[in-house]
Scaffold this motif. Structure first.
Motif, PDB file in Angstrom:
ATOM      1  N   GLN A  72      53.327  91.468  57.851  1.00 47.22           N
ATOM      2  CA  GLN A  72      52.095  90.978  58.461  1.00 47.22           C
ATOM      3  C   GLN A  72      52.204  89.460  58.619  1.00 47.22           C
ATOM      4  O   GLN A  72      52.800  88.778  57.769  1.00 47.22           O
ATOM      5  N   VAL A  73      51.634  88.919  59.672  1.00 46.73           N
ATOM      6  CA  VAL A  73      51.647  87.477  59.915  1.00 46.73           C
ATOM      7  C   VAL A  73      50.214  86.975  59.951  1.00 46.73           C
ATOM      8  O   VAL A  73      49.341  87.614  60.535  1.00 46.73           O
ATOM      9  N   ALA A  74      49.986  85.841  59.307  1.00 45.19           N
ATOM     10  CA  ALA A  74      48.670  85.208  59.306  1.00 45.19           C
ATOM     11  C   ALA A  74      48.814  83.749  59.693  1.00 45.19           C
ATOM     12  O   ALA A  74      49.828  83.104  59.386  1.00 45.19           O
ATOM     13  N   SER A  75      47.804  83.229  60.384  1.00 50.68           N
ATOM     14  CA  SER A  75      47.814  81.817  60.762  1.00 50.68           C
ATOM     15  C   SER A  75      46.460  81.202  60.475  1.00 50.68           C
ATOM     16  O   SER A  75      45.433  81.879  60.481  1.00 50.68           O
ATOM     17  N   PHE A  76      46.448  79.888  60.242  1.00 49.65           N
ATOM     18  CA  PHE A  76      45.218  79.168  59.961  1.00 49.65           C
ATOM     19  C   PHE A  76      45.489  77.674  60.063  1.00 49.65           C
ATOM     20  O   PHE A  76      46.647  77.238  60.101  1.00 49.65           O
ATOM     21  N   ALA A  77      44.413  76.883  60.129  1.00 53.21           N
ATOM     22  CA  ALA A  77      44.508  75.427  60.163  1.00 53.21           C
ATOM     23  C   ALA A  77      44.062  74.879  58.816  1.00 53.21           C
ATOM     24  O   ALA A  77      43.117  75.386  58.212  1.00 53.21           O
ATOM     25  N   MET A  78      44.748  73.820  58.368  1.00 55.63           N
ATOM     26  CA  MET A  78      44.467  73.281  57.036  1.00 55.63           C
ATOM     27  C   MET A  78      44.750  71.787  57.021  1.00 55.63           C
ATOM     28  O   MET A  78      45.723  71.322  57.626  1.00 55.63           O
ATOM     29  N   ALA A  79      43.904  71.021  56.332  1.00 54.89           N
ATOM     30  CA  ALA A  79      44.086  69.568  56.263  1.00 54.89           C
ATOM     31  C   ALA A  79      44.954  69.145  55.082  1.00 54.89           C
ATOM     32  O   ALA A  79      45.547  68.072  55.113  1.00 54.89           O
ATOM     33  N   ALA A  80      45.020  69.959  54.048  1.00 51.52           N
ATOM     34  CA  ALA A  80      45.766  69.577  52.841  1.00 51.52           C
ATOM     35  C   ALA A  80      47.225  69.303  53.162  1.00 51.52           C
ATOM     36  O   ALA A  80      47.876  70.083  53.859  1.00 51.52           O
ATOM     37  N   ALA A  81      47.718  68.179  52.662  1.00 51.88           N
ATOM     38  CA  ALA A  81      49.126  67.825  52.847  1.00 51.88           C
ATOM     39  C   ALA A  81      49.907  68.373  51.653  1.00 51.88           C
ATOM     40  O   ALA A  81      49.884  67.808  50.559  1.00 51.88           O
ATOM     41  N   ILE A  82      50.598  69.482  51.858  1.00 50.30           N
ATOM     42  CA  ILE A  82      51.330  70.138  50.772  1.00 50.30           C
ATOM     43  C   ILE A  82      52.660  70.647  51.326  1.00 50.30           C
ATOM     44  O   ILE A  82      52.696  71.265  52.391  1.00 50.30           O
ATOM     45  N   PRO A  83      53.765  70.359  50.677  1.00 48.18           N
ATOM     46  CA  PRO A  83      55.054  70.870  51.160  1.00 48.18           C
ATOM     47  C   PRO A  83      55.055  72.390  51.233  1.00 48.18           C
ATOM     48  O   PRO A  83      54.473  73.067  50.368  1.00 48.18           O
ATOM     49  N   ALA A  84      55.710  72.922  52.259  1.00 47.12           N
ATOM     50  CA  ALA A  84      55.697  74.372  52.472  1.00 47.12           C
ATOM     51  C   ALA A  84      56.234  75.138  51.271  1.00 47.12           C
ATOM     52  O   ALA A  84      55.683  76.172  50.884  1.00 47.12           O
ATOM     53  N   ALA A  85      57.304  74.649  50.666  1.00 45.94           N
ATOM     54  CA  ALA A  85      57.898  75.350  49.518  1.00 45.94           C
ATOM     55  C   ALA A  85      56.923  75.398  48.347  1.00 45.94           C
ATOM     56  O   ALA A  85      56.804  76.423  47.659  1.00 45.94           O
ATOM     57  N   ASN A  86      56.220  74.299  48.114  1.00 51.68           N
ATOM     58  CA  ASN A  86      55.240  74.263  47.021  1.00 51.68           C
ATOM     59  C   ASN A  86      54.067  75.195  47.305  1.00 51.68           C
ATOM     60  O   ASN A  86      53.567  75.891  46.407  1.00 51.68           O
ATOM     61  N   PHE A  87      53.609  75.185  48.549  1.00 52.67           N
ATOM     62  CA  PHE A  87      52.490  76.044  48.947  1.00 52.67           C
ATOM     63  C   PHE A  87      52.878  77.511  48.795  1.00 52.67           C
ATOM     64  O   PHE A  87      52.094  78.335  48.307  1.00 52.67           O
ATOM     65  N   HIS A  88      54.104  77.844  49.193  1.00 52.35           N
ATOM     66  CA  HIS A  88      54.618  79.207  49.082  1.00 52.35           C
ATOM     67  C   HIS A  88      54.571  79.677  47.628  1.00 52.35           C
ATOM     68  O   HIS A  88      54.049  80.757  47.314  1.00 52.35           O
ATOM     69  N   ARG A  89      55.097  78.862  46.729  1.00 52.76           N
ATOM     70  CA  ARG A  89      55.119  79.232  45.308  1.00 52.76           C
ATOM     71  C   ARG A  89      53.703  79.355  44.753  1.00 52.76           C
ATOM     72  O   ARG A  89      53.387  80.297  44.005  1.00 52.76           O
ATOM     73  N   ALA A  90      52.845  78.419  45.124  1.00 55.05           N
ATOM     74  CA  ALA A  90      51.482  78.428  44.599  1.00 55.05           C
ATOM     75  C   ALA A  90      50.709  79.656  45.066  1.00 55.05           C
ATOM     76  O   ALA A  90      49.933  80.245  44.296  1.00 55.05           O
ATOM     77  N   LEU A  91      50.905  80.055  46.306  1.00 51.58           N
ATOM     78  CA  LEU A  91      50.210  81.230  46.820  1.00 51.58           C
ATOM     79  C   LEU A  91      50.600  82.480  46.038  1.00 51.58           C
ATOM     80  O   LEU A  91      49.733  83.298  45.676  1.00 51.58           O
ATOM     81  N   ASN A  92      51.881  82.667  45.788  1.00 48.54           N
ATOM     82  CA  ASN A  92      52.313  83.864  45.062  1.00 48.54           C
ATOM     83  C   ASN A  92      51.851  83.857  43.604  1.00 48.54           C
ATOM     84  O   ASN A  92      51.715  84.914  42.992  1.00 48.54           O
ATOM     85  N   ARG A  93      51.591  82.678  43.058  1.00 45.45           N
ATOM     86  CA  ARG A  93      51.014  82.616  41.712  1.00 45.45           C
ATOM     87  C   ARG A  93      49.523  82.954  41.745  1.00 45.45           C
ATOM     88  O   ARG A  93      48.988  83.542  40.796  1.00 45.45           O
ATOM     89  N   ALA A  94      48.845  82.574  42.831  1.00 50.08           N
ATOM     90  CA  ALA A  94      47.396  82.764  42.921  1.00 50.08           C
ATOM     91  C   ALA A  94      47.002  84.158  43.399  1.00 50.08           C
ATOM     92  O   ALA A  94      45.895  84.617  43.110  1.00 50.08           O
ATOM     93  N   LEU A  95      47.881  84.825  44.106  1.00 56.81           N
ATOM     94  CA  LEU A  95      47.578  86.137  44.665  1.00 56.81           C
ATOM     95  C   LEU A  95      47.901  87.255  43.675  1.00 56.81           C
ATOM     96  O   LEU A  95      48.779  87.101  42.819  1.00 56.81           O
ATOM     97  N   PRO A  96      47.240  88.410  43.805  1.00 53.87           N
ATOM     98  CA  PRO A  96      47.611  89.561  42.974  1.00 53.87           C
ATOM     99  C   PRO A  96      48.999  90.052  43.350  1.00 53.87           C
ATOM    100  O   PRO A  96      49.494  89.791  44.458  1.00 53.87           O
ATOM    101  N   ALA A  97      49.621  90.779  42.448  1.00 54.21           N
ATOM    102  CA  ALA A  97      50.995  91.254  42.675  1.00 54.21           C
ATOM    103  C   ALA A  97      51.098  92.189  43.868  1.00 54.21           C
ATOM    104  O   ALA A  97      52.193  92.365  44.420  1.00 54.21           O
ATOM    105  N   SER A  98      49.997  92.767  44.302  1.00 47.88           N
ATOM    106  CA  SER A  98      50.010  93.682  45.448  1.00 47.88           C
ATOM    107  C   SER A  98      50.086  92.962  46.780  1.00 47.88           C
ATOM    108  O   SER A  98      50.234  93.599  47.823  1.00 47.88           O
TER     109      SER A  98
END
Length: 276
Positions: A72-98
């Protein structure tokens, strides 16, 4: 905390693209709904916890309750300046395992997960053995009826090309909108009078993965709500001998949901990938 949902084109706002995999069993589909746990809502909550911004991720299609995704692909606009690799890791920590984020990338502001797509691939998985193992029962339709696979393959070939798929569209009376033919969505997003139900299918086939797994694979430019599941239900009727494979052309031409077979269960359906 930012209360306003960000819009593309705002100063300091960048576009983001996520590729997601999820087990849809315990979610009430993709789209946010009041008092329901959804993929879109869970993802939005995770992004807000990480960035403080409330965004509404737009999916390439609104998968139904119980439908799974590998791409599945999702898109959105965001103002936060965060490196993609860091954002990727943080999302998987914040999301449920499913729900897993497979990729996270900054993209051009005009990229849209649905409107920018040019193709989508689905699979429908059927377990053919006598006893379905519990560890896969959430992800397949367990069905060991005798089936004429040659007839099902003949029927699947009939839908390749550009056709009016009204006979395979959901007939839900509460759906207010159905997607236009040049968009890519597995949900009807514009069910107004006169909306087109014409879609183009590039490939449609049944494959025996092994002795116990039968898979329907379909690749198209766009899909109507319940279209893949209604196709599968009709092909299964062909396989059981209830409908002749030669009847598929007549069913398409009927442009009536009552002409086709039943809707196959959601648990066997997988969104495999989206093309841009």
């Amino acid at each position: 905390m930012v209360e306003k949902i960000r819009e593309r084109g705002e100063p300091g706002v960048s576009g983001w693209k996520l590729v997601l995999a999820y087990d849809g069993t315990d979610f009430h589909g993709w789209q946010v709904q009041p008092d329901q746990v959804t993929i879109q809502g869970t993802l939005a909550d995770a992004i807000e916890r990480i960035t403080g911004e409330r965004v509404l991720p737009q999916g390439s299609g609104r998968t139904d309750a119980g439908v799974h995704a590998l791409g599945q692909v999702a898109s959105f606009a965001m103002a936060a300046a965060i490196p993609a690799a860091n954002f990727h890791r943080a999302l998987n920590r914040a999301l449920p395992a499913s729900i897993r984020v497979l990729e996270a990338a900054s993209v051009a502001p005009d990229f849209h997960a649905r409107h920018s797509a040019v193709g989508k691939r689905y699979e429908y998985r059927i377990f053919r053995g006598e006893i379905c193992p519990p560890w896969i029962s959430r992800y397949v339709y367990a069905l060991n009826w005798p089936l004429d696979l040659d007839a099902m393959r003949e029927a699947a070939a009939v839908v390749v090309g550009e056709h009016d798929f009204a006979s395979f569209a959901a007939s839900d009376p509460d759906l207010a909108r159905r997607s236009a033919p040049n968009t890519i969505s597995d949900s009807i997003s514009d069910q107004g009078e006169g909306a087109s139900t014409v879609r183009t299918i590039f490939s449609s086939r049944w494959d025996c993965v092994d002795s116990d797994l039968l898979v329907y694979r379909v690749h198209g430019s766009a899909f109507l709500h319940h279209m893949v599941r209604n196709l599968v239900g009709t092909f299964l009727d062909v396989g059981r001998g209830h409908i002749a494979a030669t009847e598929m052309k007549r069913i398409l031409e009927a442009r009536s949901r009552t002409a086709a077979g039943a809707t196959a269960p959601a648990r066997g359906l997988w969104l495999i990938s989206v093309e841009y």
